[in-house]
Design an enzyme around this catalytic site. Structure first.
Site, PDB file in Angstrom:
ATOM      1  N   CYS C 147      -3.626   1.541  -6.413  1.00 27.69           N
ATOM      2  CA  CYS C 147      -3.712   1.686  -4.953  1.00 27.69           C
ATOM      3  C   CYS C 147      -5.147   1.391  -4.488  1.00 27.69           C
ATOM      4  CB  CYS C 147      -3.499   3.316  -4.700  1.00 27.69           C
ATOM      5  SG  CYS C 147      -1.530   3.656  -4.887  1.00 27.69           S
ATOM      6  N   HIS C 148      -6.144   1.976  -4.985  1.00 28.48           N
ATOM      7  CA  HIS C 148      -7.426   1.989  -4.493  1.00 28.48           C
ATOM      8  C   HIS C 148      -8.378   1.828  -5.593  1.00 28.48           C
ATOM      9  CE1 HIS C 148      -5.104   4.361  -1.753  1.00 28.48           C
ATOM     10  NE2 HIS C 148      -5.447   3.478  -0.847  1.00 28.48           N
TER      11      HIS C 148
END
Lengths: 284, 439, 183
Positions: C147-148
Site C-alpha cells: 500500500c505505502h
C-alpha cells in the site's frame, strides 16, 4: 371520570381473565401439573446443582434423539449456567466445559485435504444434532420429528411444567381408545382424540397421542451428587435444565429488573414531589 | 392560540442564531411558553408517553437491526443470537417486543380520551385525522415487525393477513402474489416486510410532527371542552405540563419495566419460539392482542369479502368520526346519556378483544348448548362477537349522529377557570354550547 | 417558572424554603440524568464483540504442518495471522540487526518464545494503515507492504517507510512442542 374508567377497566380485565381460564372442552389436554421452580418469582435463580443433574439427564437420555442446536458448549460455563465457575470468567477456559465438549464429535472440513472429517468439539461449538437432517430424524423415530430442545421450554404455553407433565404423565389409555403403532397416550399432550375414541362424544378423554415412548424411569440416570434418581426428580431436573437452555439470561434479567424498578419508583416519587411543588399554588 | 412569541434571546449567540434559524424560538414557543389549559387531567399525559414510546421503539429497533439478518434461513437464528450472545441483546429485544404492546396500550387510552372529551370536534378534525393516520401506520408497522423473528406465529400470521387481500374481487389474487413476491409467504416477503418495517416508523415520526403542529394551531382540548378564553384559563407548558407528563411517564415506565423484566413473553405467543414451518400451522392462530378486536370483527362475518370490508369499515369509522358526531357539546362530561354509551362501547371493544383470542365455536358459558343459528350455537364466541361488533358500528353510525337530536345535556361552564356550578340557572344546552363555537 | 407563585401560600410543615424546593428539582434532574446514563450503557455495549465472537477469539494451531522456511496464514479475529517457520539464515539476519538504528527498537529474542526462535507469530496487518504485507519484498528479506511501501525485516520489525511500529506479536503460548494457542 378517572375512577369510572378504572372501574370499567377492572371489570373488563376480570371478565377477560375469568373467561380466559382453562376451558375443559373435548380435545383439550389436562392443565400442566403445578411444580415449584427455583427460578420463579422476581428473585428467582437457577439451582446450579439441579441444572447439572438436568444436564446429565439430557446428555444420557434426551440427546439421543433431540438436538439442542442453539446452545454452545461454552454456554454451560456462562454465569448462571450449570458448570459456571467463578475462577473461569471466560467459559472457554473452564476445564469442565472443555471436557464435556471433547466428548462430542462435530463435523468439520480438513483444511488441507478438504475432506469432511469429525473432530472433538471445542467450547465454541454448538451441540451437534443426533441426526444429519430432518428426514433421517423422522426415519429413526417412526415418522415423528423430535423437536429441537434449545427453546422447548419457551415454545410451550405452560413452559417447563408442560415438559415435566408430559414426561411424568404417561398413563394407560382409557378403555375404548384405539392407540396406533408408535403412538402413546398422554393426557397432557395437546391433540384431538375424537376419531380414535369409540365411546360417547361427550366423554372424549383429555390429551393426545405422542410418538415418544416414556423416556425416563427411576434409576435410569445416576446423579453425581447422590440425589435419589426417581422419575419425578429426573423430570424436574431436566425441565429446569431446558428452561435454562431456553432463557439463559433469566437470572441476569431478574436481577437487573429489581434495580431498574427500585430506580423507577424513586424517580417517580421525586417527579411527584416536584409536580406537587410546581402546582402548589395553581388551582386546577 | 399561539399568538406572538415571547422568546427573548439572551446571549449573543442566541441572537445570531435567532436571526438565521429561529429554532430555539420554535422550541421555546412550543414546549416552554405554550399556554396549556390548567385543568388537564392525567388522561392528557398519554401524548407525551406516546412520544417516549416512539423514541424507545426507534432506538431499540435501530440497534436490533445491527444484529438481525433479514433472511428466511437466518432470521430466527439471528434473533436467538441477539437473545443469547449480543451484550444486553435480550434487554434490547424484550424492550422492543414489549414496547410495541406498551405503545398500543398508550395509543388506545389516548384515542379513548379523545373520544370521551370530543377532541375530534371542530376545529380539531385534522388533528384527529392525523392521529388516525398514525394509528394505521402503527398497525402496519407492528404487523410487519411481528413477522421478522420468522417463528411459527410470524409466518402463519403473515399468511393469514396477506390472504385478506385475496378477498377483493378480480384483483385479489394478483395483489396477494404481488405482496408475497412469489406464490407463498417466503424470503422475498420477509425482506420487503423488513424494509418497510424500518421505513414506516420514520413516516410515523413525520406524521407525529404534523399532529403536534396541528395541535399547536388549534390548541389543546380540555376536560370541559370549553376553549380557554383568558390567561387565567391556562398555565405555561413548562414547568406545569412537563412535570406532570414526566411523573406520568415515570409511572408508565414502571409498568413497562415489569413486563420487560418479569413478564417478557406474557404478551407474546409461545408458538413464535418455534421456527417457521410452512408445512404445519399452529393449532390456534391468533394475532397480537392489540389486533384482536378487529380480528373478531373479521371472523364475526361469515362471508370472506364482507368480513374484510367490515374490518376495514371498523377503522374507517374512526376517520369519519368528526362528521358522524352531531352533538353541539364537546365533552361527554356534560352528556350523561352519551357517557353510558361510551362505557358500553369500551366494554364492547374489550369483548371483541376477548372473542378474537378464542376459538369462534367454543362456548362462552361452558357445557351449555342452546340452539344453533346460522350454523353456530348461540352460546359461542362467534355470536358474542357478532353482538359486540353490532354495537361497535351502532355506536358510530347511529348513536353518534342521532342521539344528539333527543339528548339532554348538562350546563357547560363559561370558562375553564369558573366552576361549572357558578351558573345555577339551568341554561339550555344550545345556549351554553354557543361560546365554544367561537373562532 | 413557578418562582412567582410559590411562597405566597406556605404550609406549616413544608415551607417555602427555597433550598428545600430546589433540592427536589435538583434531585429529580440528577435522577433523570443518572437513569439516562445507565440506560445508555447497554445501548453502547451491544456494539462490542458478542459472546460467540469472543468464543472464537482464541485458536489452537498445529505447527507440525509448517515446514522450515515456510509461512502459513490463518484468519484470527478477522485478521491474517502469519505463522512463520524461520530458517537459520533468517534468524541470523534478524539477530545481526538487533543493534541497528530502528524506529521501534526491539531485540529479535523479545519477539519469539525462548528456545523457539524459529517460530515467529505475527499479526499480518501493517502498522501504518492495516494493509496485509507480503513476504519476500523489500531489501531486508522480510515483509513489504504494497500500500505505502513499508519494509519489515525477518523479525517483522519496521525498517523503512511510513509505518510507525513493528508488526505486532499476539499473545500466544506453546501448549506442546508442536501446538500453540493464540489469544
Amino acid at each position: 371520570m378517572l375512577r369510572k374508567l378504572s372501574v370499567i377497566a377492572a371489570v373488563a380485565g376480570l371478565l377477560t381473565a375469568g373467561a380466559a381460564g382453562p376451558a375443559l372442552a373435548n380435545g383439550h389436554p389436562l392443565p400442566a401439573k403445578d411444580v415449584h421452580w427455583s427460578f420463579e418469582g422476581p428473585l428467582g435463580k437457577f439451582d446450579q446443582k439441579q441444572l447439572q443433574r438436568g444436564y446429565k439427564v439430557y446428555r444420557e437420555v434426551c440427546s439421543a434423539c433431540h438436538s439442542m442446536n442453539l446452545v454452545s458448549f461454552r454456554n454451560l460455563g456462562d454465569k448462571g449456567g450449570p458448570f459456571y465457575d467463578a475462577k473461569y470468567k471466560n467459559p472457554n477456559d473452564n476445564p469442565y466445559v472443555k471436557a464435556i465438549a471433547k466428548d462430542y464429535e462435530v463435523a468439520d472440513i480438513d483444511n488441507e485435504t478438504g475432506d469432511t472429517i469429525k473432530r472433538p468439539a471445542t467450547p465454541a461449538d454448538r451441540f451437534p444434532s443426533p441426526f444429519p437432517n430432518e428426514a433421517a430424524a423422522r426415519a429413526s423415530n417412526g415418522g415423528a420429528l423430535p423437536p429441537d430442545m434449545s427453546l422447548l421450554a419457551k415454545a410451550r404455553e405452560e413452559g417447563p411444567a408442560h415438559i415435566y407433565s408430559i414426561v411424568t404423565g404417561y398413563t394407560a389409555p382409557p378403555k375404548g381408545l384405539k392407540v396406533g403403532d408408535n403412538q402413546h397416550y398422554n393426557p397432557y399432550m395437546p391433540g384431538d382424540l375424537t376419531s380414535s375414541w369409540s365411546g360417547s362424544h361427550e366423554h372424549v378423554p383429555p390429551g393426545g397421542f405422542i410418538a415418544m415412548a416414556p423416556p425416563l424411569k427411576a434409576g435410569q440416570v445416576t446423579f453425581d451428587d447422590g440425589t435419589p434418581s426417581t422419575l419425578d426428580q429426573q423430570a424436574k431436573d431436566v425441565s429446569a435444565f431446558l428452561m435454562w437452555a431456553a432463557e439463559p439470561k433469566l437470572e441476569e434479567r431478574k436481577k437487573m429488573g429489581l434495580a431498574v424498578l427500585a430506580y423507577l419508583i424513586l424517580f417517580s416519587g421525586l417527579l411527584y414531589a416536584a409536580y406537587r411543588k410546581v402546582w402548589k399554588n395553581e388551582s386546577h | 392560540m399561539s399568538g406572538h412569541s415571547t422568546y427573548e434571546p439572551k446571549t449573543g449567540f442566541e441572537r445570531w442564531l435567532d436571526a438565521r434559524l429561529p429554532i430555539v424560538r420554535l422550541g421555546y414557543d412550543s414546549f416552554v411558553d405554550y399556554p396549556t389549559p390548567r385543568n388537564l387531567n392525567y388522561w392528557w399525559t398519554f401524548g407525551g408517553i406516546l412520544s417516549l414510546c416512539l423514541a424507545s421503539q426507534l432506538i431499540t429497533g435501530i440497534i436490533l437491526v445491527m444484529h438481525y439478518t433479514p433472511s428466511a434461513d437466518h432470521a430466527f437464528a439471528s434473533v436467538e443470537h441477539i437473545m443469547r450472545d449480543v451484550n444486553y441483546g435480550w434487554l434490547i429485544r424484550y424492550m422492543h417486543a414489549n414496547g410495541a404492546s406498551m405503545f398500543f396500550i398508550a395509543v388506545y387510552i389516548h384515542m379513548l380520551r379523545g373520544l370521551y372529551y370530543g377532541s375530534y370536534k371542530a376545529p380539531r378534525e385534522v388533528l384527529w385525522l392525523l392521529g388516525c393516520v398514525i394509528y394505521l401506520l402503527m398497525m402496519a408497522t407492528a404487523f410487519m415487525g411481528y413477522v421478522l423473528p420468522w417463528g411459527q406465529m410470524s409466518f402463519h400470521g403473515a399468511v393469514v393477513i396477506t390472504n385478506l387481500f385475496g378477498a377483493l374481487p378480480v384483483v385479489g389474487p394478483s395483489i396477494t402474489t404481488w405482496l408475497w413476491g412469489g406464490f407463498a409467504v417466503d424470503n422475498p416477503t420477509l425482506n420487503r416486510f423488513f424494509s418497510l418495517h424500518y421505513l414506516l416508523p420514520f413516516m410515523i415520526a413525520g406524521v407525529v410532527i404534523l399532529h403536534i403542529w396541528a395541535l399547536h394551531v388549534v390548541g389543546q382540548n380540555n376536560p370541559t371542552g370549553v376553549d380557554p378564553k383568558s390567561k387565567a384559563d391556562t398555565v405555561p407548558f413548562t414547568p406545569y405540563a412537563t412535570v406532570k407528563d414526566g411523573f406520568a411517564m415515570g409511572v408508565f415506565l414502571i409498568l413497562f419495566a415489569i413486563f420487560v423484566f418479569y413478564l417478557p413473553n406474557a404478551l407474546g405467543h409461545s408458538d413464535n419460539y418455534i421456527p417457521a414451518n410452512p408445512l404445519v400451522t399452529p393449532s390456534h392462530i391468533v394475532p397480537e392482542w392489540y389486533f384482536l378486536p378487529f380480528y373478531a370483527i373479521l371472523r364475526a362475518v361469515p362471508d370472506k369479502l364482507m368480513g374484510v370490508l367490515a374490518m376495514f369499515g371498523a377503522i374507517a369509522c374512526l376517520f369519519a368520526l368528526p362528521w358522524l358526531d352531531r352533538s353541539k357539546v364537546r365533552s361527554m362530561r356534560y352528556r350523561p346519556t352519551m357517557k353510558i354509551h361510551f362505557v358500553i362501547f369500551v366494554v364492547a371493544c374489550c369483548i371483541l378483544g376477548l372473542c378474537g383470542a378464542k376459538l369462534p365455536d367454543d362456548p362462552v358459558i361452558p357445557h351449555l348448548t342452546t340452539f344453533s343459528v346460522m350454523g353456530s350455537d348461540l352460546n359461542s364466541f362467534v355470536w358474542l362477537s357478532r353482538l359486540a361488533a353490532l354495537y361497535y358500528f351502532a355506536f358510530f353510525l347511529i348513536v353518534m349522529p342521532f342521539l344528539p337530536l333527543s339528548e339532554k345535556t348538562l350546563p357547560v361552564p363559561d370558562s375553564i377557570a369558573s366552576p361549572a356550578l357558578s351558573h345555577p340557572a339551568a341554561v339550555p344546552a344550545e345556549a351554553t354550547a354557543a361560546p365554544e363555537m367561537k373562532g | 417558572m413557578a418562582d412567582t407563585a410559590v411562597g405566597a401560600k406556605t404550609g406549616p410543615e413544608h415551607g417555602g424554603d427555597p433550598s428545600r424546593r430546589d433540592f427536589i428539582y435538583i434531585a429529580t434532574i440528577a435522577a433523570a440524568a443518572g437513569g439516562a446514563a445507565s440506560l445508555a450503557w447497554p445501548f453502547i455495549d451491544q456494539m462490542n464483540p458478542s459472546a460467540d465472537t469472543l468464543a472464537l477469539a482464541s485458536i489452537e494451531f498445529d505447527l507440525s504442518k509448517v515446514a522450515s522456511g515456510q509461512q502459513v496464514t490463518v484468519k484470527w479475529r478477522g485478521k491474517p495471522l502469519f505463522v512463520r517457520n524461520r530458517t537459520a539464515a533468517e534468524i541470523a539476519a534478524a539477530v545481526k540487526d538487533d543493534g541497528a538504528a530502528m524506529k521501534d527498537p526491539q531485540k529479535d529474542a523479545d519477539r519469539v518464545k525462548p528456545g523457539k526462535a524459529q517460530w515467529l507469530v505475527l499479526i499480518g496487518s501493517c502498522t501504518h494503515l492495516g494493509c496485509v504485507p507480503t513476504f519476500g519484498g523489500g531489501e531486508y528479506g522480510g515483509w513489504f507492504c504494497p500500500c505505502h511501501g513499508s519494509v519489515y525485516d525477518t523479525s517483522g520489525r519496521i525498517r523503512k517507510g511510513p509505518a510507525p511500529l513493528n508488526l505486532a506479536v499476539p499473545e500466544y503460548a506453546f501448549l506442546s512442542d508442536t501446538k500453540v494457542k493464540i489469544g
